[in-house]
Design an enzyme around this catalytic site. Structure first.
Site, short mmCIF file in Angstrom:
data_model
loop_
_atom_site.label_atom_id
_atom_site.label_comp_id
_atom_site.label_asym_id
_atom_site.label_seq_id
_atom_site.Cartn_x
_atom_site.Cartn_y
_atom_site.Cartn_z
N PRO A 1 0.82 -1.22 0.00
CA PRO A 1 0.00 0.00 0.00
C PRO A 1 0.85 1.26 0.00
CG PRO A 1 -0.90 -1.60 1.54
CD PRO A 1 0.42 -2.15 1.07
N CYS A 2 0.44 2.24 -0.82
CA CYS A 2 1.22 3.46 -0.96
C CYS A 2 0.72 4.60 -0.06
CB CYS A 2 1.21 3.92 -2.41
SG CYS A 2 -0.43 4.41 -3.02
N GLN A 3 -0.51 4.50 0.45
CA GLN A 3 -1.10 5.62 1.19
C GLN A 3 -0.24 6.12 2.35
OE1 GLN A 3 -2.59 2.78 0.44
NE2 GLN A 3 -4.69 3.07 -0.31
N PHE B 1 2.68 6.79 2.48
CA PHE B 1 3.80 7.60 1.99
C PHE B 1 3.35 8.75 1.10
CE2 PHE B 1 4.72 3.07 2.39
CZ PHE B 1 5.55 3.10 3.50
#
Length: 335
Positions: free
Chosen positions: A99-101, A103
């Site tokens: 998951p990128c959220q 960052f």
């Protein structure tokens, strides 16, 4: 007791997947596609490797994955995968797209303290018990320099991996779509030095649907309200470049992707057009009953196939991954 039950459930899923797995091919790498989504890594690999198992918690993404790839899949959280299960897969490469959220600015950049990062941190711990030959990771640029990034590098260095890192955008391959992402490839044996990217410039209009759906038209009132904040591009402009399409496209009117100017007003890009820009093959299909909003979310959470194929070519066994044709129309298939 609940944890034991879930571990057994995941192992059962893997046993089912193993029964469907292609026969071992000593000439091709075996890949674990973790956080697989709709299969961006599988699309990049094509026939160059064997995907031993693709894992994701999103059932809808896996439904689309299964429509397009014959690889075994499992619906599971990554943290539920025991080290013994990962070892039993006997994979050479782990593809990881966590998951990128944690960052991103929208995700408040909580980094390692964000609960969505925990599965990746647990996977790093598993590395010490079930170490593959190669690791490849994709995330947003904000991942680089984070606490989680430092923990990852320390783990890989401790385990003796050689590491290459890049920030890549599809525009460096001549694709008219901005989607800069962080990529890492690491190996316990030497990697190849990557050559400069091959540029194959094509105008934006060559990626568009021949007969776009009227559902893509934008409400004039929304246009009036947000006109000065919308990223509007002319499809006939040979230099046009679309903004990054996020999972919020179709829901959030701004900073989620571009809009096309047409004689009848603005329209959104279709999920198939976005997948074409991402480099998915021409024979990739979406279900006919998939709602637009869900199609946009799945595409927005996916990968640039061009960038994935390029970064994986640092692995000697994947130095010449065959390219697939992407310009024919990705079509909508019957359920």
């Amino acid at each position: 007791l609940q944890g034991c039950f879930f571990t057994a459930f995941v192992e059962h899923l893997w046993q089912d997947a193993e029964a469907m797995s292609p026969a071992a091919d000593p000439n091709r790498l075996r890949v674990a596609e973790l956080y697989c989504g709709i299969g961006g890594c599988a699309a990049a690999l094509g026939s160059a490797a064997v995907v031993a198992c693709a894992v994701d918690i999103n059932r809808q993404a896996l439904d689309v994955y299964r429509r397009n790839f014959p690889h075994p899949t499992a619906v599971a959280t990554i943290e539920s995968l025991a080290a013994t299960t990962l070892r039993d897969w006997q994979t050479d490469l782990w593809w990881i797209s966590p998951p990128c959220q944690p960052f991103t600015r929208r995700g408040l950049r909580r980094d390692a303290s964000d609960s969505r990062t925990q599965s990746f941190l647990e996977l790093l711990a598993r590395l010490r018990e079930a170490t593959p030959q190669y690791i490849a990771i994709e995330n947003v640029p904000g991942f680089q320099g984070s606490i989680t990034h430092s923990l990852m590098l320390n783990t890989l260095v401790d385990l003796g991996f050689e590491i290459q890192e890049r920030l890549l955008c599809p525009t460096v391959f001549g694709i008219p779509n901005r989607r800069e992402r962080y990529y890492l490839v690491a190996g316990r044996t030497p990697l190849r030095d990557l050559p400069p990217p091959t540029v194959d410039g094509r105008p934006l209009r060559s990626f568009l649907d021949r007969e776009p759906s009227i559902e893509l038209r934008v409400d004039p009132e929304m246009v009036r309200k947000f006109r000065h904040a919308l990223d509007v591009i002319d499809p006939m402009d040979t230099m046009a470049v679309a903004a990054c399409f996020t999972a919020a496209y179709g829901h959030s009117p701004i900073r989620s992707g571009s809009y096309l100017q047409t004689p009848s007003g603005l329209r959104r890009f279709s999920p198939a057009e976005i997948l074409r820009l991402l480099g998915f093959p021409a024979n990739y299909t979406l279900p006919v009953d998939l709602p637009l909003v869900k199609g946009w979310r799945l595409a927005g959470n996916s990968l640039s196939v061009h960038a994935v194929r390029y970064i994986l070519s640092a692995i000697p066994e994947l130095a010449r991954i065959p390219r697939t044709e992407t310009l024919s129309l990705i079509h909508i298939s019957e359920p």
